[in-house]
Design an enzyme around this catalytic site. Structure first.
Site, PDB file in Angstrom:
ATOM      1  N   SER A 102      62.745 -23.046  30.023  1.00  0.00           N
ATOM      2  CA  SER A 102      61.583 -22.139  30.158  1.00  0.00           C
ATOM      3  C   SER A 102      60.414 -22.585  30.096  1.00  0.00           C
ATOM      4  O   SER A 102      59.932 -23.458  30.930  1.00  0.00           O
ATOM      5  CB  SER A 102      61.967 -20.939  28.957  1.00  0.00           C
ATOM      6  OG  SER A 102      60.968 -19.914  29.127  1.00  0.00           O
ATOM      7  N   ASP A 129      56.102 -19.058  34.087  1.00  0.00           N
ATOM      8  CA  ASP A 129      56.401 -19.790  33.268  1.00  0.00           C
ATOM      9  C   ASP A 129      57.282 -20.855  34.140  1.00  0.00           C
ATOM     10  O   ASP A 129      57.672 -20.650  35.500  1.00  0.00           O
ATOM     11  CB  ASP A 129      56.695 -19.568  32.098  1.00  0.00           C
ATOM     12  CG  ASP A 129      57.990 -18.904  32.094  1.00  0.00           C
ATOM     13  OD1 ASP A 129      58.231 -18.176  33.014  1.00  0.00           O
ATOM     14  OD2 ASP A 129      58.710 -18.891  31.003  1.00  0.00           O
ATOM     15  N   ASP A 180      60.711 -21.404  34.307  1.00  0.00           N
ATOM     16  CA  ASP A 180      61.772 -20.725  34.849  1.00  0.00           C
ATOM     17  C   ASP A 180      61.368 -19.108  35.415  1.00  0.00           C
ATOM     18  O   ASP A 180      62.269 -18.540  35.772  1.00  0.00           O
ATOM     19  CB  ASP A 180      62.848 -20.516  33.761  1.00  0.00           C
ATOM     20  CG  ASP A 180      62.688 -19.478  32.849  1.00  0.00           C
ATOM     21  OD1 ASP A 180      61.402 -19.125  32.342  1.00  0.00           O
ATOM     22  OD2 ASP A 180      63.491 -19.126  32.024  1.00  0.00           O
ATOM     23  N   ASP A 187      60.321 -16.170  34.297  1.00  0.00           N
ATOM     24  CA  ASP A 187      60.675 -14.942  33.565  1.00  0.00           C
ATOM     25  C   ASP A 187      59.277 -14.403  32.669  1.00  0.00           C
ATOM     26  O   ASP A 187      59.669 -13.139  32.446  1.00  0.00           O
ATOM     27  CB  ASP A 187      61.938 -14.822  32.791  1.00  0.00           C
ATOM     28  CG  ASP A 187      61.982 -15.804  31.609  1.00  0.00           C
ATOM     29  OD1 ASP A 187      60.990 -16.691  31.366  1.00  0.00           O
ATOM     30  OD2 ASP A 187      62.940 -15.968  30.782  1.00  0.00           O
TER      31      ASP A 187
END
Length: 445
Positions: A105, A244, A246, A248
């Protein structure tokens, strides 16, 4: 039950250090594969999708997991770099048995992680993660040659997800005439996000779209938004969108110099849905700004707090039958659009509210004023018992007394990094910052 590997968002850590090693990836793939086969309750092959972000270590972990799954008799589809919520969507859309994401992430490139989605596109229940951990303890076991799984690549994964994202934007609206600055964090959204917003009609200026395996989240993205408004203005854009690693999370800014966090964006989305009569209640977290709770109360909208982490927000939403929730960090959940937090889909909901209302983002947030919060992240050894640190706890107690009646103190360990998060919420921003740093200084480890 104490967890050995899974945290609040899958298995995560420094690459090359247990459990983020190729050996563990193989064992995890095998164990998860056996559990998915056991729980499938159907005849025929079990198939999982593996997606990843842009970290260089993703190649290594992808190969290890693929080996683990196929040696357990599970078929694998690999998508290459793609946002975490895309894996959730594709797992559900393709009627697969599970989805796997290789990502840490918002963490730096030298960290990585592995997290799972169910066939429904939601995070795995605790019971399933615990079953996988138990299965790992059983060790390595390969099926016979005639039972081995196969692997192939999903070449149109990005195209499928782009179309899904666009479908969450109202059909009667478009983004023509809007100039958007996109910060893709050199992460998983670097190809997807520009396509989505361009195809809906926006003029797009993109940054953070040159990943090299080592620069994910480095000075860019949703965790580095100090100059997002300046960059947005310099690009001649009215709004800036930062995702960010990833994709999400979402943080936004406007050209006037203002940055909008997840609490404010959640508020805009909920107000838009309230006008449509679809809001029963909203779930925030312990970190959610008190102003949001107060404003929803004034609007007659229920509000509850979950533990920090989008999985806990999701659990509370599911238990209550509600649709909307989020975190100040930028995780925003709209269960009428997606089964998990999705930065791109969240951005489309905010832009739809702007288009439908004819108001700017500043105007849509004008009736909510966030209480100042100061957050200090203090690095601590893994497993450190910070509650036994007398000097620190004395500083915490003193700080609580100083803000009593006009604010609050929240101390919590990160679920994804070896950090203690020290937060003070107070009407006096200077006092909040002073107290947060004072507590951090008292924690000498």
């Amino acid at each position: 039950m104490a967890r050995r590997y899974f945290g609040t968002d899958g298995v995560r850590g420094e690459v090359g250090v247990s459990p983020i090693t190729p050996e563990f990836g193989l064992l995890l793939g095998q164990a998860a594969g056996r559990i998915f086969k056991r729980n499938a309750g159907k005849t025929g092959r079990v198939t999982v999708l593996i997606g990843k972000d842009t970290r260089v270590s993703g190649y290594m972990l992808e190969a290890a997991l693929q080996t683990g799954f196929t040696s357990a008799g599970v078929d694998v589809i690999v998508s290459g770099p793609i946002p975490t919520p895309a894996v959730a969507y594709l797992t559900r859309a393709l009627r697969l048995d599970a989805g796997v994401v290789i990502s840490a992430s918002h963490n730096p490139y030298h960290d990585n992680g592995i997290k799972f989605f169910s066939a429904e596109g939601t995070k795995l229940p605790d019971a399933v993660e615990e079953a996988i951990e138990d299965e790992i303890a059983r060790g390595y076991a390969c099926v016979s040659s005639d039972e081995l799984g196969r692997a192939h690549r999903l070449d149109d994964a990005i195209g499928r997800y782009v179309e899904f994202c666009k479908s969450t934007f109202p059909f009667g609206l478009n983004l023509k005439g809007m100039k958007l600055y996109l910060d893709c964090a050199n992460g998983a959204s670097y190809r997807v996000a520009p396509c989505v917003f361009h195809e809906l009609g926006a003029e797009v200026h993109v940054a953070g779209n040159e990943p090299n395996g080592f620069n994910i989240n480095r000075g860019v993205g949703a965790t580095h938004t100090e100059d997002l408004a300046d960059r947005t203005r310099a690009a001649g854009c009215e709004l800036g969108l930062a995702f960010d690693g990833d994709a999400d999370r979402l943080i936004m800014a406007d050209s006037s110099g203002r940055v909008y966090n997840g609490d404010e964006l959640l508020y805009v989305m909920v107000c838009d849905r309230a006008r449509q009569g679809t809001v029963k209640g909203v779930v925030g977290t312990l970190m959610t700004n008190f102003a949001l709770e107060k404003r929803f109360s004034q609007m007659g909208i229920g509000f509850v707090r979950a533990k920090v982490g989008d999985r806990y927000v999701m659990e509370e939403l599911t238990a209550r039958g509600w649709l909307y929730g989020g975190e100040s960090s930028g995780h925003i959940i709209a269960l009428d659009r997606q089964t998990t937090g999705d930065g791109i889909v969240s951005a489309l909901q905010i832009l739809a509210a702007i288009r439908a209302s004819g108001k700017s983002l500043a105007e849509l947030t004008a009736d909510i004023s966030l209480m100042p919060q100061a957050l200090v992240n203090k690095r601590i050894p893994k497993g450190y018992d910070w509650k036994s640190n007398e000097a620190f706890m004395a500083a915490v107690k003193k700080s609580e007394l100083e803000v009593e009646g006009r604010g609050r103190v929240l101390i919590r360990p990160s679920g994804t990094e070896p950090l203690l998060r020290i937060m003070v919420e107070c009407s006096d921003p200077e006092l909040a910052s002073d107290l947060a740093h004072r507590m951090a200084d008292a924690l000498a480890v």
